[in-house]
Design a protein around this motif. Structure first.
Motif, short mmCIF file in Angstrom:
data_model
loop_
_atom_site.label_atom_id
_atom_site.label_comp_id
_atom_site.label_asym_id
_atom_site.label_seq_id
_atom_site.Cartn_x
_atom_site.Cartn_y
_atom_site.Cartn_z
N ALA A 204 -19.36 -1.57 -10.15
CA ALA A 204 -19.51 -1.93 -11.33
C ALA A 204 -18.22 -2.41 -11.58
O ALA A 204 -17.38 -3.54 -11.99
CB ALA A 204 -19.32 -1.04 -12.30
N ILE A 205 -17.04 -1.12 -10.86
CA ILE A 205 -15.30 -1.62 -10.62
C ILE A 205 -15.05 -2.62 -10.07
O ILE A 205 -14.64 -3.69 -10.42
CB ILE A 205 -14.90 -0.63 -10.36
N ALA A 206 -15.69 -2.57 -8.97
CA ALA A 206 -15.41 -4.37 -7.57
C ALA A 206 -15.80 -5.58 -9.48
O ALA A 206 -15.07 -6.47 -8.84
CB ALA A 206 -15.68 -4.02 -6.58
N ARG A 207 -16.77 -5.81 -9.50
CA ARG A 207 -17.87 -6.67 -9.59
C ARG A 207 -16.93 -6.63 -11.46
O ARG A 207 -15.82 -7.89 -11.68
CB ARG A 207 -18.89 -6.19 -10.75
N ALA A 208 -15.93 -5.85 -12.65
CA ALA A 208 -14.82 -6.28 -12.28
C ALA A 208 -13.46 -6.84 -12.72
O ALA A 208 -12.62 -7.72 -13.24
CB ALA A 208 -14.48 -5.12 -13.50
N ALA A 209 -13.40 -7.38 -10.46
CA ALA A 209 -12.46 -7.84 -10.84
C ALA A 209 -12.75 -8.80 -9.81
O ALA A 209 -12.34 -9.38 -9.07
CB ALA A 209 -11.67 -7.09 -9.09
N GLY A 210 -13.89 -9.31 -9.50
CA GLY A 210 -14.50 -10.39 -9.17
C GLY A 210 -14.91 -10.41 -8.08
O GLY A 210 -15.35 -11.66 -7.04
N ILE A 211 -15.10 -9.02 -7.70
CA ILE A 211 -15.50 -8.81 -6.10
C ILE A 211 -17.26 -7.97 -5.88
O ILE A 211 -17.47 -7.17 -6.98
CB ILE A 211 -15.06 -7.47 -5.55
N GLU A 212 -17.99 -8.22 -5.11
CA GLU A 212 -19.21 -7.74 -5.19
C GLU A 212 -19.32 -7.15 -3.76
O GLU A 212 -19.27 -7.98 -2.22
CB GLU A 212 -20.41 -9.54 -4.77
N ILE A 213 -20.42 -5.67 -3.86
CA ILE A 213 -20.48 -5.29 -2.94
C ILE A 213 -21.82 -4.81 -2.61
O ILE A 213 -22.17 -4.68 -4.46
CB ILE A 213 -18.90 -4.37 -3.15
#
Length: 612
Positions: free
Chosen positions: A312-321
């Motif tokens: 969820a943190i990564a998604r907030a920065a436009g990053i998909e893991i």
């Protein structure tokens, strides 16, 4: 650099290319404003500084010169929770430090902070995961006044830090520093606490003895000292460069903790748009930083909750893991720390044995971190191989120990506790799941046994009390996912399952719920996705099915004839009892819109958050 680290990071970068570019475009457009309060009308500005001291008002009026940064303080303070109680005095320290370097600071807003230790096994736990998204939204409300040039985020525990960070990344044009409170001092040894919990589960000691033991464990201000989600949060903020170096595990109410808080305020001024080192968080935290966070989690045996929160943190920065990224890295990142529940030491012992400075140095030497990432103290994660100390009244940094001070607690990358990170992806006809085996002995990592299906954790506890579970068993606890009831932690089951294991039975847990950062010695395939409430395969399992939980090969399989399995329809259950009481009525919109666990279990409806 280790080739797997390079490969996984490249894969994440390519997968994220479109969303990350869109995110950065928005961040850079907002940066163009520089001093946001210059957009405010005189009426707006007068409202925002009406209650400030006269000297601060004068500085804030100097909008055109852009020479007086104004810091936002966003805090999770409350005095019921030991981890957050020390934060009460931080705003005054921050304001003093900001004024001393010609800046101002305002308490921009508070965010809620709930404790999974208090709500464990209670109805309130069903609000826990969604409180992360509430915290993110509360952070946005705090920053929505467009008065600030940088922000300091004060939070410690489970959902609080991820929520604050999601909110901070939504305001990615603002520099951000996270300010921890530190762990409480050491109380009762963890082994004694676990022993008494198991004796209580067996009915061999009473509630009085149990409460006495728990009170000796959780006895003062600060974070709980075991290595659960709260302390995993602090590790992540350190290894992703969002803390001042070495600040994660300094005890509360010490001179060094106060000095670090003031230093964080001074550094926030320096990295603001008006400072000499402008560092907006949205640009600073990139794919390499996120990958470093995963590596840190694996190397230290951190909380399984972060297989949800980091996504969820990564998604907030436009990053998909995704969980495949965790699994691939876990195969090559060695376990360098043994902290309870993965060992007997607590987090204070870990800090004394070398702490994060030692661990980061070892990972760098093994080529397992991106060294060139940006941080709140400038380029390079190597700054985080240092630890703070007081030289009179001045805070300074020195190299952390180059060798372990206790090889039972932390070790070098050449001689680790285990060659892998102990976190594994499980796949099969039951879905995708996570299992943490750091504390699971090898002889317990493969369980093939008949299923006993429960739709509520209390059903299992009642069956245990009736003596119905004295056999090999795979306990399937379903309808515990985000859409069913908010995905509560099921840590309450740990002592009971451990008792069965110690009686010689082969026991495993399979659930679409969570088991918390304290996942222990019983193999638990958790976060099963898709969840039962969304028609996932757990809803097809019946009591008596043969289930394979193989943590060695990553297999999670119902050993049912394929024709029979395909013909089965998922069962449904009455979830109405999860929809009211203890505020659960207010969270219906969260349950209805939550993504799956592997997608971060977030409920924000925006293209940036749509399912991967």
């Amino acid at each position: 650099m280790h080739p797997v680290l390079s490969q996984v990071t490249a894969r994440i970068t390519e997968r994220s290319r479109i969303r990350r570019a869109a995110y950065l475009e928005g961040v850079r457009a907002a940066i163009g404003t520089k001093v946001e309060r210059s957009l405010l009308s005189c009426t707006n500005l007068a409202h925002a500084m009406a209650a400030m001291p006269a000297g601060d008002k004068i500085m804030l009026k100097e909008v055109k010169t852009a020479a007086r940064p104004n810091l936002a303080i966003v805090s999770a303070y409350n005095d019921m929770l030991s981890a957050h109680q020390p934060l009460g005095g931080f705003p005054s320290l921050i304001k003093q430090a900001a004024n001393a370097v010609g800046a101002t600071a305002q308490f921009a807003g508070g965010v809620p902070a709930m404790c999974d230790g208090v709500t464990q096994g209670q109805a309130g736990m069903e609000l826990s995961l969604f409180s992360r998204d509430v915290i993110a939204m509360a952070t946005a409300v705090a920053l929505s006044h467009q008065m600030f040039d940088a922000a300091l985020y004060l939070g410690v525990c489970d959902k609080i830090v991820p929520g604050l960070l999601i909110g901070a990344l939504t305001f990615g044009h603002l520099p951000a520093i996270f300010v921890p409170a530190g762990p409480m001092t050491t109380g009762m040894p963890n082994s004694d606490k676990a022993r008494i919990r198991q004796l209580y589960a067996e009915g061999k000691v009473g509630r009085e003895e149990l409460l006495e033991a728990e009170s000796k464990s959780y006895h003062g201000p600060g974070t709980c000292t075991f290595y659960g989600t709260a302390n995993s949060n602090q590790m992540l903020m350190e290894i992703m460069g969002l803390h001042l170096p070495g600040s994660a595990f300094v005890n509360p109410d010490t001179a060094l903790r106060g000095a670090l808080t003031k230093a964080a305020a001074r550094r926030a001024v320096a990295i603001s748009a008006e400072g000499e080192c402008f560092t907006p968080i949205g640009e600073m935290l990139d794919e390499r930083s996120i990958t470093n966070g995963i590596v840190g989690l694996l190397a230290t045996g951190g909380s399984t909750n972060h297989t949800i929160h980091l996504v969820a943190i990564a998604r907030a920065a436009g990053i998909e893991i995704n969980w495949t990224d965790f699994d691939d890295l876990s195969k090559v990142v060695p376990t360098l720390a043994r902290v309870y529940p993965n060992g007997q030491a607590d987090i204070n012992h870990f800090q004394a044995a070398g702490g994060m400075g030692f661990v980061i140095r070892q990972l760098l030497q093994g080529g397992l971190l991106h060294a060139e990432v940006n941080t709140v103290v400038g380029p390079g994660i190597d700054r985080y191989t240092q630890e703070p100390y007081l030289d009179g009244e001045h805070i300074r940094w020195r190299d952390a120990p180059a060798t372990s001070m206790d090889a039972d607690v932390v070790r070098s990358y050449q001689a680790p506790f285990a060659p892998d990170g102990g976190l594994r992806l499980m796949t099969g006809n039951l879905g995708r799941a996570i299992i943490k085996v750091s504390a699971v002995k090898p002889e317990h990592r493969v369980v093939m046994a008949l299923a006993r299906v429960f739709d509520d954790q209390n059903e299992l506890l009642d069956a245990f009390k009736r003596g119905e579970l004295e056999r090999d068993m795979v306990a399937v606890i379903r309808f515990q996912g985000p859409r069913a009831n908010g995905m509560p932690e099921l840590h309450k089951l740990t002592p009971t399952l451990a008792v069965l294991q110690e009686r010689g039975f082969k026991v495993a847990l399979v659930t679409d719920g969570r088991m918390s950062g304290a996942s222990g010695k019983v193999p638990a395939a958790i976060h099963v996705t898709p969840e039962a409430a969304s028609g996932g395969a757990l809803a097809k399992v019946r009591t008596g099915d043969l289930i394979m939980v193989d943590a060695e090969r990553g297999i999670l399989q119902a050993l049912v004839a394929p024709d029979d399995w395909d013909a089965r329809q998922p069962e449904s259950v009455d979830l109405s009892s999860n929809q009211y009481g203890v505020g659960r009525e207010l969270f219906a919109v969260f349950r209805a819109n939550a993504d799956g666990a592997e997608q971060g279990a977030a409920c924000f409806q925006h293209p940036q958050w749509s399912s991967c």
